[in-house]
Design a protein around this motif. Structure first.
Motif, short mmCIF file in Angstrom:
data_model
loop_
_atom_site.label_atom_id
_atom_site.label_comp_id
_atom_site.label_asym_id
_atom_site.label_seq_id
_atom_site.Cartn_x
_atom_site.Cartn_y
_atom_site.Cartn_z
N THR A 1 29.46 -12.89 40.55
CA THR A 1 28.13 -13.32 40.98
C THR A 1 27.95 -14.81 40.68
O THR A 1 28.43 -15.31 39.67
CB THR A 1 27.02 -12.54 40.26
N LYS B 1 25.11 -16.23 40.05
CA LYS B 1 24.11 -16.35 39.00
C LYS B 1 23.73 -14.96 38.53
O LYS B 1 23.58 -14.04 39.33
CB LYS B 1 22.88 -17.09 39.53
N SER B 2 23.57 -14.81 37.23
CA SER B 2 23.17 -13.51 36.69
C SER B 2 21.71 -13.24 37.00
O SER B 2 20.91 -14.14 37.25
CB SER B 2 23.40 -13.49 35.18
N LYS B 3 21.37 -11.94 36.97
CA LYS B 3 19.96 -11.54 37.08
C LYS B 3 19.38 -11.46 35.67
O LYS B 3 20.04 -10.96 34.75
CB LYS B 3 19.84 -10.16 37.73
N THR B 4 18.16 -11.90 35.51
CA THR B 4 17.46 -11.73 34.25
C THR B 4 16.07 -11.19 34.53
O THR B 4 15.41 -11.61 35.48
CB THR B 4 17.36 -13.05 33.47
N PHE B 5 15.66 -10.23 33.73
CA PHE B 5 14.31 -9.69 33.87
C PHE B 5 13.94 -8.98 32.59
O PHE B 5 14.80 -8.66 31.75
CB PHE B 5 14.19 -8.76 35.07
N SER C 1 11.57 -2.60 44.48
CA SER C 1 12.90 -3.20 44.47
C SER C 1 13.62 -3.10 45.81
O SER C 1 14.76 -3.53 45.94
CB SER C 1 13.76 -2.53 43.40
N PRO D 1 18.31 -2.87 39.92
CA PRO D 1 18.50 -4.23 39.43
C PRO D 1 19.68 -4.37 38.49
O PRO D 1 20.05 -5.49 38.13
CB PRO D 1 17.18 -4.52 38.70
N GLU E 1 23.46 -4.46 37.44
CA GLU E 1 24.83 -4.61 37.92
C GLU E 1 25.78 -3.88 36.97
O GLU E 1 25.34 -3.24 36.01
CB GLU E 1 25.19 -6.10 38.02
N THR F 1 19.95 -9.24 30.93
CA THR F 1 20.81 -10.14 31.71
C THR F 1 21.95 -9.29 32.27
O THR F 1 22.61 -8.57 31.51
CB THR F 1 21.39 -11.27 30.84
N THR F 2 22.17 -9.36 33.57
CA THR F 2 23.16 -8.48 34.18
C THR F 2 23.93 -9.21 35.27
O THR F 2 23.38 -10.07 35.97
CB THR F 2 22.49 -7.19 34.73
N LYS F 3 25.21 -8.90 35.39
CA LYS F 3 26.10 -9.55 36.34
C LYS F 3 27.04 -8.51 36.94
O LYS F 3 27.31 -7.47 36.34
CB LYS F 3 26.97 -10.62 35.65
#
Length: 430
Positions: free
Chosen positions: A233, A235-239, A256, A261, A263, A274-276
């Motif tokens: 990826t 950029k990682s997702k953060t939430f 969604s 959300p 990965e 934080t997920t990738k």
């Protein structure tokens, strides 16, 4: 390490976690039980209970291999938390179920997990140990890969509930979807592995101090060290997972667009996720199905496919485009299905073992191999080897049961690699 890491093993099956952490008779699964393992772990309490059967065969196998001391064959929901000894690590392959929670006015806690869901038994034990002042330092769990995107109506909700409930108990959580075959092991078995570190533990301090979450996922975390991967990826997702558990149950992922959300790799600290998406990076030796086969002379005659059933096997494994009729309604419909490689290739890792692998009846999903020009099914020992168990580990029950156990088991080498990395960090901390 002066003191062993004391482990409680729940939903123990026939002992895959234990084999990975302790080894077998002093030998390592990653070496095919040929080289010694310097294990830093000791399973001090275990439980295996199968509610759907009178004959508790998995528990019997577990006890036959590891002894009766500390082992229990009882519904974990009936075990008071104070009956379980204090321990450093809780492990288990818990079932994938509906993890929803509901508000209840009749209970002082305000939240109630869905009745019978075994995740809440893990949570109950962790909370009781925390309330007592003896928190469990590490939690190491295994589940199916679809855990990250269930249920269909609220993709990712179940995993969000698990993460939030662990965070509320003081844990940081790493996860990684690992296909054992991607790292040289003998079976294409993709599973979600979860590691939780309590805030009082040395590893919690390592993953929350000095490095960012992306660095933990890609370079510095336990999974990153044990199973190196490349980033897929940009950029990682953060939430942040907001709300109490009932809020999450009711509202998570509602907007969604039908996608989870989460990965296949990630970390959560203080409910911040934080997920990738990552891909395995491995260049070592790869075990194939052919490496696992027994000598032809050792294979019972009943495992060879009779010529009279060969057409049925070929049909079930073949491609289909045919009209079928629903027996109940009489409705006719067109049925399409892709073909499978038949027989299974010997120059690749095995396909995922399923619980219905046993028995002689033709099946689309059972493994069939060609050995010296003869077609046959896999034996219990070969199924054990696919999961990196010792030969004949499940002996003492029927072959169909032995196959069922391996369909429910994990690949032991994954557990050993993670266990080694954790122990190495704790040894370095001393």
């Amino acid at each position: 390490m002066a003191k062993k890491i004391e482990v409680v093993e729940l939903f123990a099956g026939v002992g895959g976690f234990r084999l990975g952490l302790e080894g077998w008779q002093g030998m390592s699964a990653l070496s095919g039980y040929q080289a010694p393992i310097a294990s830093d772990y000791q399973v001090i309490w275990s439980d295996q209970w199968e509610p759907s059967t009178k004959s508790q065969d998995a528990s019997k196998v577990y006890e036959a291999r590891f002894g009766s001391e500390g082992h229990h064959n009882v519904d974990i929901a009936q075990v008071p938390a104070d009956a379980i000894p204090d321990h450093d690590m809780l492990v288990g392959g818990f079932p994938c179920q509906d993890y929803s929670v509901a508000r209840t006015l009749s209970r002082s806690g305000g939240l109630q997990g869905k009745k019978g869901v075994l995740w809440w038994e893990i949570h109950r034990i962790l909370k009781a140990k925390l309330d007592k002042g003896s928190p469990v330092s590490y939690v190491f769990l295994e589940n199916v890969d679809r855990l990250l995107k269930t249920p269909v109506q609220q993709r990712g909700r179940d995993f969000a509930i698990i993460l939030a409930s662990l965070s509320d108990l003081g844990y940081a959580v790493e996860w990684r979807v690992i296909n054992a075959a991607d790292h040289g092991m003998p079976q294409r078995r993709r599973r979600t592995f979860i590691l939780a570190y309590h805030r009082n533990s040395p590893i919690y301090k390592q993953v929350t101090a000095g490095v960012g979450s992306e660095e933990v996922i890609m370079k510095d975390g336990v999974f990153a060290k044990a199973f190196p991967a490349t980033d897929l990826t940009f950029k990682s997702k953060t939430f942040h997972i907001d709300g109490d558990l009932a809020d999450i149950s009711e509202r998570f992922s509602a907007t969604s667009g039908g996608l989870s959300p989460f990965e296949n790799a990630g970390i959560m600290i203080g409910r911040q996720v934080t997920t990738k998406k990552v891909m395995a990076q491995y260049e070592g030796f790869r075990t194939t199905l052919g490496d696992l086969l027994m000598d032809e002379a050792s294979v019972p005659a009943s495992y060879y496919i009779d010529a009279t059933s060969l057409d049925k096997w070929a049909y079930l494994k073949g491609a289909k485009n045919e009209e079928r009729v629903n027996k109940a309604s009489g409705f006719a419909y067109q049925y399409n299905e892709g073909g499978m490689i038949f027989p299974d290739p010997l120059d690749r890792p095995s396909r995922t073992i399923i619980t219905g692998e046993g028995g002689a009846s033709p099946s689309r999903f059972k493994h069939v191999v060609s050995q010296n020009g003869k077609l046959r099914r896999l034996t219990p020992i070969e199924l054990e080897r696919c999961n990196m168990f010792p030969d004949d580990h499940t002996r003492g029950v029927s072959d169909i049961k032995r196959a069922f156990f391996m369909g429910n088991a994990l690949v032991v080498g994954v557990i050993e690699k993670v266990g080694r990395e954790i122990a190495e960090r704790l040894n370095d901390h001393q």
